[in-house]
Design a protein around this motif. Structure first.
Motif: not given
Length: 175
Positions: A21-34
């Protein structure tokens, strides 16, 4: 045998879910910021292009129809094509009082301009569509307005210069 002992891997299974869940949240945040950064960069790019077209049109601070048409064909259109945008530069000549709330896309002559003016565009069809149906205006449209000196504003053969309004309208073509 002891009850409740699952083994070394079985004890670690419950801790894998929070890690995933933490990895998915991190990747989702990176995609959103990009995506947010790319969106802002597109917006800044179209604003930069709009300012470039406005600079080309207002470079001399005075516009006559012959020079305007020449600059439109030789400078403005190639510049817009290189930037992959659609544009319209509309010049309205004012002889009477100016209405600052004038609609740039107005298909009919404005009472204060008596139908005088000229334009430059690389998408006349879309400009006509936007004039007839305001719901067809693209969401990323940029409009800049500049007062400018124009030749013979009243169309009566006067040798004096008068006030005009230069409207620079830029949008991205729909894909």
């Amino acid at each position: 045998m002891r009850k409740g002992f699952v083994g070394p891997i079985g004890d670690d299974i419950p801790s894998i879910f929070p890690i995933i869940a933490g990895v998915m949240l991190f990747l989702g945040t990176v995609v959103y910021a990009t995506n947010a950064i790319e969106s802002k960069n597109r917006e800044l790019d179209i604003r930069r292009t709009t300012l470039g077209l406005a600079y080309i049109a207002t470079e001399k601070g005075f516009i006559n129809p012959t020079d305007f048409d020449s600059r439109c064909q030789n400078i403005s259109r190639p510049y817009a094509d290189r930037q992959h945008i659609k544009f319209a530069i509309v010049v309205k000549k004012f002889c009477k009082a100016i209405n600052v709330n004038t609609n740039v896309f107005s298909a009919e002559a404005d009472a204060s301009t008596d139908g005088r003016g000229f334009d430059c565009t690389n998408d006349q069809t879309k400009l006509s569509t936007m004039a007839s149906d305001p719901s067809k205006v693209p969401k990323d449209i940029i409009i800049l307005n500049y007062p400018i000196a124009v030749q013979d504003p009243c169309g009566d053969g006067s040798i004096t210069n008068g006030l005009g309004m230069l409207n620079v309208v830029v949008w991205r073509p729909e894909k």
